[in-house]
Design a protein around this motif. Structure first.
Motif, short mmCIF file in Angstrom:
data_model
loop_
_atom_site.label_atom_id
_atom_site.label_comp_id
_atom_site.label_asym_id
_atom_site.label_seq_id
_atom_site.Cartn_x
_atom_site.Cartn_y
_atom_site.Cartn_z
N LEU B 13 -36.74 -23.25 45.55
CA LEU B 13 -38.01 -22.60 45.92
C LEU B 13 -38.70 -21.92 44.75
N LYS B 15 -40.63 -20.85 41.60
CA LYS B 15 -41.60 -21.57 40.77
C LYS B 15 -41.80 -20.91 39.42
N CYS B 17 -42.75 -17.94 38.49
CA CYS B 17 -44.02 -17.24 38.30
C CYS B 17 -43.86 -15.94 37.53
N GLU B 18 -42.63 -15.47 37.43
CA GLU B 18 -42.32 -14.25 36.67
C GLU B 18 -42.72 -12.96 37.36
N MET B 31 -36.53 -14.88 33.06
CA MET B 31 -36.73 -16.30 33.28
C MET B 31 -35.64 -17.06 32.53
N ASP B 32 -35.09 -18.02 33.20
CA ASP B 32 -34.07 -18.85 32.57
C ASP B 32 -34.76 -20.03 31.89
N THR B 33 -35.09 -19.85 30.63
CA THR B 33 -35.89 -20.86 29.95
C THR B 33 -35.09 -22.11 29.62
N GLU B 34 -33.80 -22.06 29.90
CA GLU B 34 -33.00 -23.24 29.60
C GLU B 34 -32.89 -24.19 30.79
N GLN B 39 -38.36 -28.78 40.99
CA GLN B 39 -39.83 -28.87 40.95
C GLN B 39 -40.36 -28.78 39.52
N TYR B 41 -39.77 -26.18 37.18
CA TYR B 41 -40.08 -24.86 36.65
C TYR B 41 -38.84 -24.21 36.06
N ALA B 45 -33.77 -15.46 36.99
CA ALA B 45 -32.33 -15.28 37.17
C ALA B 45 -31.98 -13.81 36.96
N GLU B 63 -42.49 -17.08 47.01
CA GLU B 63 -41.81 -18.25 47.54
C GLU B 63 -40.66 -17.89 48.47
#
Ligand SMILES: Cc1ncc(C[n+]2csc(CCOP(=O)(O)OP(=O)(O)O)c2C)c(N)n1
Ligand SMILES: Cc1ncc(C[n+]2csc(CCOP(=O)(O)OP(=O)(O)O)c2C)c(N)n1
Ligand code: SF4
Ligand code: SF4
Ligand code: SF4
Ligand code: SF4
Ligand code: SF4
Ligand code: SF4
Ligand SMILES: [Mg+2]
Ligand SMILES: [Mg+2]
Lengths: 181, 80, 369, 264, 369, 264, 181, 80
Positions: B13, B15, B17-18, B31-34, B39, B41, B45, B63
């Motif tokens: 779910l 997305k 969006c932060e 944000m888990d950029t790894e 979907q 994104y 986390a 979401e």
């Protein structure tokens, strides 16, 4: 004589713009051309694709079931459209976002890590131009120079500072294009 | 477990969006950029052990991707 | 003029401006919105009126008002908007003032979707509003043709004092092609002698669609019908491709016609003597030309992006003189040339019988039991 | 990235929040950070809390929320653009004991649907209206809405909304509060957690108004459209706070006496 | 049941109530208003829903909402209102829910007047809304027939999950005739399995006309077309008078058909072998029956209270097999039997040539140059 | 009956009042005593006085005033039901220096035309609206209007308007005064000579607002319908005074500052 | 066999009601019948008329160019419709409001001062019934008794106190009917 | 002429609504029940000689049927 190019990827990857550059180049070269987007539902996200048809007579259908050329910017696009490319056709695929190689044996396949190359060049949004550069190496109707000229002549003035970067992306794409099949 | 609270983020779910990250008062989300969600994104986390279970992240998540738990003190039975 | 690569919607907007459009009123709806957006940008630049109305109902009534002043005026929309404009369109027709309406058709009925379609054919042609009147309906198959027809639409609307539709399926609105735009025409400054403008130094004028006495309304109805009869005589437009020696004729308008063109070329390469007839004016419909073709062709194939709406008119025109097949895609599907080619092959190999029902056969094929 | 370790056991963890039953499992099609999703969640939470899930019929608008009926785990229908209040009226009149609500955007409710919403309010139609004011036509690509702010750039006001030719923003709560049939008309915002909590209370009251048969109820929610505003979700939240709230004052525009006493 | 003398509008209202109508939504418009007024009086008496909507747009969308619950629901209006309902009608058709709409036709286009007319024929049949769908259209010629058709309309609407129109020209709405009303049917209490009602103890249900994926919309479109095909097979209705030995055939529906009946009788007295074919279902149109007649008749005369709208369908049906004349009155004029008789005499004395254009000849006669 | 003798000569008689030039010579089709005629006359007098006859374009509604364009000696058009404000907008946008007004009944303006009137006001459309509120649909035979009073019997509220199912009377001036684009919104009544005089002043100001480009202007006029109310003209005047005025308070709902200073 | 009766006058003279009474009587007598009003424009004033057709088989046109019977309640109606009556037909005219006699020689003409008679009888609104009474004397299909019975059976209960006055008006009309041509 | 005012009533326009009669403050108007206008109404008429020229009847007349005159004092020329 007619060449159909299907460009497909995620929304935001510059798919539609890449198609337009080709269309401009074709128009300037005196061809008939149509650019046809699959404009998505009235909402966000999802995939984007467009078909560019370049021909030397009045163009019939703006869409074709079996394009001569596929430029696939992500995995779902390759999955969906690879089977549809004409035998003897051309597939240019963005290896940065693929999980598998091109499988068709009866087409010319070019892959390159367009996202990685674009990041190398300092602007990830240039992946589409990298791909176009690669495409130009095997596109019968248009040359790299014509594509560059189209960019120069049709990019709005306020974006002209981006021209150099675009040229570099095109050149690099053309240089790194590797035929894999 | 040190923290008073705990959150689970449903990656089908989220997305990325932060918003939760931005509003978490103790800054335990990131944000888990790894990782990429199905979907496409980068999901949020829980990255630190100091969640208070305040629920603010869930309140703001568009979401409904966040489930929040809070630690309960072992109940001391009242001797009547 | 040099060629420019333009999106159909934008090109139609610009063509209207160059045709001397004085006012545009519209409401956003996909796949037409770029037309409105181009107007939003350009009309104020030209010092002309642009207004995003609160709805299609309001938009058509703004058009109605502006038309009553003799101004060149237009609106554009898609399916649901055409429905909402029906009352206003009927008023415009009943008041005998000119107006141009662009319908960039999408999948329907109801909310449907925004993919290209030709599903509004019957509505625009027969049911654009209540009461007796006939709009003129033009259907381009390319961006250039859209540009050209927009220009003509205004002249025709004024000539017959009626509503002229330009119906572009979503594909025409959304695709880009090189176009040559016409030179801008200067704004007309004189006003027609029926227009309202303030009764300065002349008797007061009124424009209405209300005729309480049936005798009077009948006369107006007949006058409208008479003008329509003239339009029927003068305004038929179509394009023919490879028909000279054709045994088989494909008929299709707009994008369906283009797709058919590709298929016809492919079939010719296979040696099938097939040609294409593409109606450009859907109203007046090229009945006579089709009747003539029916006399000499072995079979017809009608191709549409709907469930056989023009088919009914082709049947009416052909009067049973030629056996017929139909191939349609619906709901926003655009047929590929290959599909039409396959239909042409079947047509040639196994021609239809005179009594076969084209829609029934097609439906059985699309929805096997 | 190091993710915090899960708790050893969960049995001393109390569930504080989870996705409400009145939402389905489908991911939405909304853009990341769009507060349409927040509004959906709040409505669903209220339906859950009031036990209305099996009595509710929701009416989706034409607008970005067009597929709302797929996200709410309740019976739902899709209205024509702007006509949700009329459709709701049709449903409520034949099923007066069901709980009927519309969910509408500003183009839908305040532009094309102006007559229908005003008359539903005038009739005191016993329906609940969730009104998402994001100052733009989200779905069709960012055209001007009746609620677009003066000078705001949109695809149909490319030089910024010019009030002289394109009119002034329309404040629906103020207008609807004038209607005798309205029982509850308030404006809230979704721009931060605190305001979201207040919005939920308002939604609760708007359903209470219906359940108690008091009349028409509407909650206007100031909402974001990061995509068409060209902002990140967080910038969009701040834009609501800094630009929309001043133009659309939050507050209670009409509250029936029976609701004033209610504590929710 | 004893016969009662009733106005058409009132009789249709009462017939709907007896057919188990659960909700009526409408807006006043002449010559239909008595229907709404009867509902205002009777529906609350029966404890059922009556609401005067704020407009026809709202009325049809209320009908749409109520129809989604599986309730028997209807509205009624006249020309301008039909136009305003177009979008809602298309949504109802696209959502595949049943609804009944009465159109008491008046003079148009635009505001027109309130005299009896058949000018909405084309709109109702072809253009009731955008996109691909076909409403079923029934046209009574007497108050009794109106009562009977209203009853059937609900059953048909539910059978095919579609919109059914009853089109009564203003005369049918306004005149009084003795009628036998049916026994009241009990309200249906079970709801169809597609209806929304609150997801109590079952998965949630949705009703929509939105199908974003063209493939899916196409399937829905085809399903709608398939049902229409069934309706075409089952629901054709017409009445024949004096056709057994007829050399000449007059065709007309509704009041025009009745007027023609008087003329046919008078012509028979003069020894002319003429009969009358009166379509009752305008859609599905009795194509086959007319085609059969075309094979054996010497000439057709189509009579309408419009500019030849059904004429086009008769021509399509006849496929050039029979020469044809047309006689129409427009704008609220009702032809007298004498006028039609005169046309019959001319038809018999000086039969049309196969190529003569019926509308052009008539127009020349109505508007001599 | 003895009729008073005419004056011997007229030359020492000053003309105080005669039918205004802005009215044509046609007799109207209005029922005897219907104040539609009074409203027409007032508008015509104001046009005469302001010298606007040759610049004016009037828009007739669908309603009893449907033929207004035959009675006003000015250019005129006939609108679709409720859409006069949209039509006026279309005209004004292409002829901004003309004086454009609509003349609308309560069914036309407040029922079907609700969206168009509100948006014209919201846009500050420079038009003048004469709104005839007679609490009924006159033309179609006396059905309920949005302004019909509670319990009032009409042909579509045969047991009297039931506010629980048929809604509450809608007060348009109060609603329109909420719109930022509105420059002048007032309610007057035509139920006696004194009020008629006040109504005329208001109509004057409503045209002044347009001429000065201040924005949207509307005068709501409480008016009679002796025929459908089933009263004599005089009874009808008194019914307005006794029943309508209390429900629709007379007054100035919005007056732009520039107009407040004006003396007319 | 078919009888067409056209009743015409000012709005407010009870034209439509008079026609309805005939229609009820005809229905009760077992005939087919249609009552067709010329419903005026959506506004006040002017003339009103209706056509009643009584027949023993399915009725075709509800309107006829040439009715057998004309009942004219005022001068304009006589002017307009007198020429249209069938030869051998019947005209009943209200002399109270006429400025001239019936001119047709080929019809039966009955005139009576219906307004005056009604005022004599104490209710000016009964002029229509006076006329009907007169009509009944020469109407082939219906008798005065049948008309009275129709009134009794179909007048709403709350109006039954008016029955007697109506009967009297009918009777007086019948008694005073004078054939003038 | 005794009265200060005078009114003329246009009988092609008057519909006999009686409003002027009702509102005339000095009661000099009445319905002429003996005459019928071309439209078939009994028109209003000035029946007494005491009209003040106050204009009220014209203000209230829905048909703009009334023309009002007022007597002017013979002007006394100011001798400057
Ligand atoms: C009759 C009609 N007109 C126009 C449209 C196109 N349309 C779809 S959504 C929309 C506006 C959406 O804006 P809003 O209601 O503010 O919702 P948002 O997307 O911002 O949530 C429009 C104009 C339509 N579907 N139907
Ligand atoms: C679309 C449409 N719907 C309905 C009508 C019928 N109609 C004519 S006038 C009218 C209402 C008139 O009432 P109002 O506006 O109050 O004016 P009034 O006659 O009272 O002055 C209606 C419903 C119409 N002509 N067009
Ligand atoms: S519950 Fe509170 S502390 Fe924990 S992650 Fe969410 S916002 Fe942060
Ligand atoms: S708020 Fe929700 S959707 Fe947004 S990043 Fe956090 S978990 Fe993901
Ligand atoms: S377009 Fe705007 S309103 Fe629509 S989903 Fe995206 S962010 Fe939300
Ligand atoms: S019906 Fe009423 S509003 Fe219409 S003209 Fe007569 S009195 Fe006036
Ligand atoms: S002018 Fe005044 S006094 Fe004279 S008749 Fe008129 S109202 Fe009466
Ligand atoms: S007010 Fe006018 S219309 Fe009425 S009676 Fe007096 S003059 Fe006649
Ligand atoms: Mg919005
Ligand atoms: Mg009214």
């Amino acid at each position: 004589m007619q060449t159909e190019i299907l460009i497909a990827g995620f929304g935001g990857q510059g798919v539609l713009f890449a198609g337009q550059v080709l269309a401009y180049a074709a128009m300037d070269a005196g061809y008939e051309v149509t650019w046809f987007p699959s404009y998505g539902p009235e909402m966000r996200g999802g995939t984007a694709n467009c078909t560019v048809i370049i021909a030397d007579e009045e163009i019939g259908s703006p869409l074709v079931a079996h394009p001569k050329v596929l430029m696939a910017l992500n995995a779902p696009s390759l999955d969906r459209f690879e089977p549809q490319v004409q035998p003897e056709g051309l597939i240019v695929a963005n290896a940065s976002l693929l999980s598998r190689p091109v499988e068709r044996q009866d087409v010319t396949a070019i892959t390159l890590k367009a996202n990685h190359i674009a990041e190398e060049l300092g602007d990830r949004r240039m992946a589409n131009m990298v791909m176009l550069g690669a495409l130009s190496t095997h596109l019968p109707v248009l040359t790299l120079e014509q594509i560059k000229a189209a960019l120069r002549d049709h990019l709005p003035k306020r974006k002209h500072h981006l021209l150099e970067a675009n040229y570099r992306a095109l050149d690099t794409g053309a240089a790194r294009a590797r035929i894999v099949a | 477990m040190a923290a008073k609270g705990w959150v689970e983020i449903d990656e089908t779910l989220c997305k990325g969006c932060e918003l939760c990250v931005n509003y978490c008062p103790v800054g335990v989300l990131a944000m888990d950029t790894e990782r990429l969600t199905p979907q496409g994104y980068h999901p949020a986390a829980l990255v630190e052990d100091a969640c208070t279970g305040c629920n603010i992240c869930a309140v703001v998540c568009p979401e409904a991707a966040i489930t929040v738990y809070r630690a309960v003190k072992p109940r001391v039975r009242a001797t009547a | 003029m040099p060629r420019e690569l333009m999106k159909g919607n934008v090109a139609m907007a610009e063509a209207a401006i160059r045709a001397g459009l004085e006012a545009y009123f519209g409401y956003p709806i996909t796949p037409q919105s770029e037309l409105l957006e181009h107007m939003a940008k350009r009309m104020p630049e030209e010092g002309r009126a642009f207004l995003q109305a609160e709805s299609e109902v309001a938009a058509i009534n703004m058009v109605y008002g502006a038309a009553c002043t003799g101004a060149r005026v237009m609106t554009s929309t898609s399916g649901p908007g055409i429905s909402l404009m029906a009352e206003g369109i009927s008023y415009i027709a009943g008041t005998e003032v000119p107006a141009v309406i662009v319908d960039v058709m999408r999948g329907g009925p109801g909310l449907g979707n925004i993919a290209p379609s030709q599903g509004d054919y019957r509505q625009v042609i027969h049911g654009a509003g209540h009461g007796d009147f006939f709009p003129i309906v033009l259907a381009p198959a390319s961006v250039q043709e859209a540009v050209d027809l927009i220009g003509e639409a205004f002249d025709i609307a004024e000539k017959y004092r009626t509503v002229v539709f330009v119906v572009a399926d979503g594909s025409i609105g959304q695709m880009m092609e090189p176009v040559e735009l016409p030179e801008p025409r200067p704004l007309r400054r004189e006003r027609p002698d029926w227009a309202v403008s303030g009764a300065a130094g002349r008797p007061h004028r009124t424009l209405t669609s209300l005729y309480l006495k049936p005798e009077v309304e009948e006369r107006i109805n007949l006058r409208i019908l008479k003008r329509w009869q003239e339009a029927e005589a003068n305004e038929v437009r179509y394009r023919e491709y490879y028909l000279d020696d054709a045994e088989f004729v494909v008929l299709g308008f707009g994008t369906a016609g283009r797709v058919a063109l590709s298929a016809v070329r492919a079939a010719r390469e296979e040696g099938i003597r097939v040609g294409l007839f593409r109606p450009v004016s859907l109203r007046p419909f090229p009945y006579q030309a089709i009747r003539d073709l029916a006399q000499r062709a072995k079979a017809f194939l009608v191709v549409e992006m709907n469930g056989g709406q023009m088919l009914e008119d082709v049947q009416a025109a052909a009067q049973g003189q030629v056996p017929m097949r139909f191939y349609g895609r619906m709901g926003g599907m655009v047929p590929f040339p290959d599909e039409v080619l396959e239909e042409i092959r079947t047509l040639a190999a196994d021609p239809p019988t005179p009594t076969e029902n084209p829609r029934a056969r097609w439906l059985a094929h699309m929805m096997p039991a | 990235m190091t993710v915090a370790a899960p708790p050893k056991t969960k049995h001393n963890l109390k569930l504080i929040y989870q996705k409400p039953e009145s939402l389905t499992d489908s991911p939405t099609h909304y853009c990341p950070g769009c507060t349409h999703g927040v509004a959906h969640r709040l409505v669903a939470e209220v339906l859950d809390e009031m036990g209305l899930r099996e009595k509710a019929i929701g009416i989706a608008p034409v607008g970005c929320a067009v597929l709302a009926y797929e996200y709410f785990n309740i019976d739902g229908v899709e209205a024509a653009h702007g006509r949700a209040p009329a459709m709701a009226t049709g449903i409520k009149r034949v099923l007066p004991d069901r709980v009927v609500f519309t969910y509408q955007g500003d183009g839908d409710l305040a532009s094309i649907g102006m007559a229908e919403i005003l008359h539903a309010a005038g009739r005191g139609e016993r329906i609940t209206v969730i009104f998402i004011n994001n100052a733009i036509y989200g779905m069709t690509g960012g055209q001007m809405a009746p609620t677009t702010l003066p000078e705001q750039v949109t695809t149909s006001s490319p030089r910024g909304r010019d009030v002289a030719t394109q009119g002034f923003p329309i404040r629906m709560s103020e207008i609807l509060a004038q209607m005798d049939g309205a029982a509850y008309v308030v404006r809230r915002s979704l721009h931060d957690p605190n305001n979201i909590r207040k919005a939920k209370k308002a939604i609760r009251l708007a359903f209470e108004a219906q359940v108690r048969g008091l009349g028409f109820a509407m909650v206007e929610l100031l909402s974001t459209c990061p995509t068409n505003w060209g902002m990140t979700p967080i910038e969009a939240m701040n834009w609501v706070r800094d630009h929309m709230v001043p133009a659309f004052p939050l507050g209670d525009y009409k509250v029936a006496p029976e609701l004033q006493k209610l504590r929710v």
